[in-house]
Design a protein around this motif. Structure first.
Motif, short mmCIF file in Angstrom:
data_model
loop_
_atom_site.label_atom_id
_atom_site.label_comp_id
_atom_site.label_asym_id
_atom_site.label_seq_id
_atom_site.Cartn_x
_atom_site.Cartn_y
_atom_site.Cartn_z
N TRP A 2 6.06 8.15 11.67
CA TRP A 2 6.32 8.97 10.48
C TRP A 2 7.37 10.03 10.77
O TRP A 2 7.69 10.32 11.92
CB TRP A 2 5.03 9.61 9.97
CG TRP A 2 4.38 10.61 10.90
CD1 TRP A 2 4.57 11.96 10.94
CD2 TRP A 2 3.40 10.31 11.92
NE1 TRP A 2 3.78 12.53 11.91
CE2 TRP A 2 3.05 11.55 12.52
CE3 TRP A 2 2.79 9.14 12.37
CZ2 TRP A 2 2.12 11.63 13.57
CZ3 TRP A 2 1.87 9.21 13.41
CH2 TRP A 2 1.54 10.44 13.99
N GLU A 3 7.89 10.60 9.66
CA GLU A 3 8.89 11.65 9.76
C GLU A 3 8.41 12.85 8.97
O GLU A 3 7.91 12.72 7.85
CB GLU A 3 10.23 11.15 9.21
CG GLU A 3 11.37 12.14 9.31
CD GLU A 3 11.47 13.06 8.10
OE1 GLU A 3 11.94 14.21 8.26
OE2 GLU A 3 11.06 12.64 7.00
N ARG A 46 6.40 11.36 5.60
CA ARG A 46 7.04 10.13 5.15
C ARG A 46 6.77 9.05 6.18
O ARG A 46 7.18 9.16 7.33
CB ARG A 46 8.55 10.33 5.00
CG ARG A 46 9.29 9.04 4.65
CD ARG A 46 10.79 9.19 4.81
NE ARG A 46 11.45 7.90 4.74
CZ ARG A 46 12.59 7.60 5.34
NH1 ARG A 46 13.21 8.52 6.07
NH2 ARG A 46 13.12 6.40 5.22
N LEU A 75 7.40 5.81 8.10
CA LEU A 75 8.51 4.93 8.45
C LEU A 75 7.96 3.55 8.80
O LEU A 75 6.74 3.38 8.93
CB LEU A 75 9.26 5.52 9.64
CG LEU A 75 9.83 6.93 9.47
CD1 LEU A 75 10.44 7.41 10.79
CD2 LEU A 75 10.85 6.99 8.35
N ILE A 127 12.57 -0.46 5.73
CA ILE A 127 12.22 0.80 5.09
C ILE A 127 10.71 1.01 5.17
O ILE A 127 9.95 0.08 5.45
CB ILE A 127 12.70 0.85 3.63
CG1 ILE A 127 12.00 -0.24 2.79
CG2 ILE A 127 14.22 0.69 3.55
CD1 ILE A 127 12.30 -0.13 1.31
N GLY A 128 10.29 2.24 4.89
CA GLY A 128 8.89 2.60 5.02
C GLY A 128 8.03 2.23 3.84
O GLY A 128 8.51 1.79 2.78
N HIS A 161 6.48 3.77 1.55
CA HIS A 161 6.59 4.44 0.25
C HIS A 161 8.02 4.81 -0.11
O HIS A 161 8.24 5.61 -1.01
CB HIS A 161 5.69 5.68 0.23
CG HIS A 161 4.26 5.39 0.53
ND1 HIS A 161 3.48 6.18 1.33
CD2 HIS A 161 3.46 4.36 0.15
CE1 HIS A 161 2.26 5.67 1.43
NE2 HIS A 161 2.24 4.55 0.74
N ASP A 162 8.98 4.25 0.61
CA ASP A 162 10.39 4.57 0.34
C ASP A 162 10.85 3.94 -0.96
O ASP A 162 10.36 2.89 -1.40
CB ASP A 162 11.28 4.06 1.47
CG ASP A 162 11.14 4.88 2.75
OD1 ASP A 162 10.63 6.00 2.67
OD2 ASP A 162 11.57 4.38 3.81
N ASP A 163 11.87 4.58 -1.59
CA ASP A 163 12.52 3.98 -2.75
C ASP A 163 13.39 2.81 -2.30
O ASP A 163 13.91 2.79 -1.17
CB ASP A 163 13.39 5.01 -3.46
CG ASP A 163 12.57 6.07 -4.19
OD1 ASP A 163 11.36 5.86 -4.39
OD2 ASP A 163 13.16 7.12 -4.53
N THR A 169 10.50 -3.92 3.39
CA THR A 169 9.46 -2.93 3.66
C THR A 169 8.54 -3.44 4.76
O THR A 169 8.12 -4.60 4.73
CB THR A 169 8.63 -2.64 2.41
OG1 THR A 169 9.49 -2.23 1.35
CG2 THR A 169 7.63 -1.52 2.67
N ASN A 221 6.37 0.85 -3.28
CA ASN A 221 7.78 1.23 -3.34
C ASN A 221 8.27 1.26 -4.78
O ASN A 221 7.90 0.40 -5.58
CB ASN A 221 8.64 0.25 -2.55
CG ASN A 221 8.27 0.18 -1.08
OD1 ASN A 221 7.56 -0.73 -0.67
ND2 ASN A 221 8.74 1.13 -0.29
#
Length: 320
Positions: free
Chosen positions: A6-7, A61, A63, A113-114, A116-118, A188, A297
């Motif tokens: 995570w970030e 967030r 990742l 992408i993670g 829950h990323d757009d 994802t 997403n």
């Protein structure tokens, strides 16, 4: 055990997931390091991290759980092939060659992408689609493995959504190569990496993982299948990937899209129309796999780029 990356505040951290939240591993430790160290060492490191404080999952967030050296994506669900061939390919039905051996392509490890990323719509695409899959993560290096050996090389599993620009894919595959740009805008991976031992209770008498897989768009369920409907178990996919070459710890291998609505293109092929419609900005795609978790997403507008220049016509002259 479940491992995540995570970030928060510009800092990337790897750790272990518990009911209380996320527990950080020592600074500088990545999930890929644990995978390469092997399951026993990874579980030991994870157990030590659980003694530390927990960070709420919702405060960071997520990742992709690891940074894999390669990502292969198979097409192991017969029902998916039946529908998609009618939609993206030419004609219908499953070709005899599909049954002979697992088929895969290499996808883009830089486009992960993670959870829950757009997800931006790829440039030039009007037929954007999702693909609901489970991926296996290889835990040990190996070459030309038998399926029995390959089963001992499994570290764990995660959810994979192979986002697909169906219009770009259809053009590419008419050239008898690909998919390429139809598949490499985003994939994802998440929400975390679940170690193989956690999913053993779901194994059916034939050795397949009977995990329930569901996908919804905007809260409306589109598809549901069982992972055990794969044509080959994951150990066969690893064995085939290693055939005459090598797989390495951290490699990710996707199952391919599940059937019964695991993607829109399958349904378009069966129904003869674009029902449900292609994804549009604002659509939220949610995938839940039993024993693993949920990824969610939102589709957003992509960048606008100039059209691709066509090839220049050339003569067949062989002299200067």
């Amino acid at each position: 055990m479940r491992f995540a990356t995570w970030e928060a505040g510009g800092t990337v951290t790897a750790g272990v997931v518990s009911d209380a939240g996320l527990h950080a591993l020592p600074d500088g430790t990545a999930v890929l390091d644990l995978v390469r160290a092997g399951l026993p060492a990874a579980r030991e490191a994870g157990a030590a991290a659980l003694d530390g404080p927990a960070v709420p999952v919702g405060s960071v967030r997520l990742l992709p759980p690891l940074d894999p050296p390669t990502v292969r994506d198979f097409v192991a669900f017969e029902e998916h092939v039946e529908g998609v061939v009618a939609s993206v390919g030419d004609g219908g039905g499953v070709v005899a060659e599909w049954y002979e051996a697992p088929t895969f392509y290499f996808t883009n490890p830089y486009a992960l992408i993670g959870a829950h990323d757009d997800v931006p719509v790829p440039p030039g695409s009007r037929l954007f689609d999702f693909e609901c899959e489970v991926a296996v993560v290889v835990g040990r290096d190996g070459a030309s493995l038998s399926p029995e050996q390959a089963r001992e090389h499994v570290f764990g599993y995660t959810i994979l959504n192979d986002w697909s620009a169906r219009d770009l894919q259809r053009r590419e595959m008419k050239v008898q190569l690909g998919p390429a740009k139809g598949k490499d805008s985003a994939t994802t991976l998440g929400p975390w990496l679940v170690t193989a031992d956690e999913l053993e209770p779901y194994r059916d008498p034939e050795g397949f993982l009977a995990l329930d897989m569901r996908v919804a768009v905007g809260g409306v369920e589109i598809g549901q299948d069982l992972l055990s409907n794969m044509g080959w178990p994951f150990e066969d996919l690893i064995s085939y990937a290693s055939r005459g070459t090598r797989v390495r710890a951290g490699d990710v291998l996707g199952s391919g899209t599940c059937g019964n609505g695991g993607c829109l293109a399958e349904l378009w092929g069966r129904r003869g129309r674009q029902d449900p419609p292609p994804l549009r900005p604002g659509d939220v795609v949610e995938m839940t796999v039993e024993g693993i978790g949920t990824i969610r997403n939102r589709v957003v507008p992509g960048i606008e780029l100039p059209p691709v220049r066509p090839a220049r016509p050339r003569s067949r002259a062989r002299k200067r």
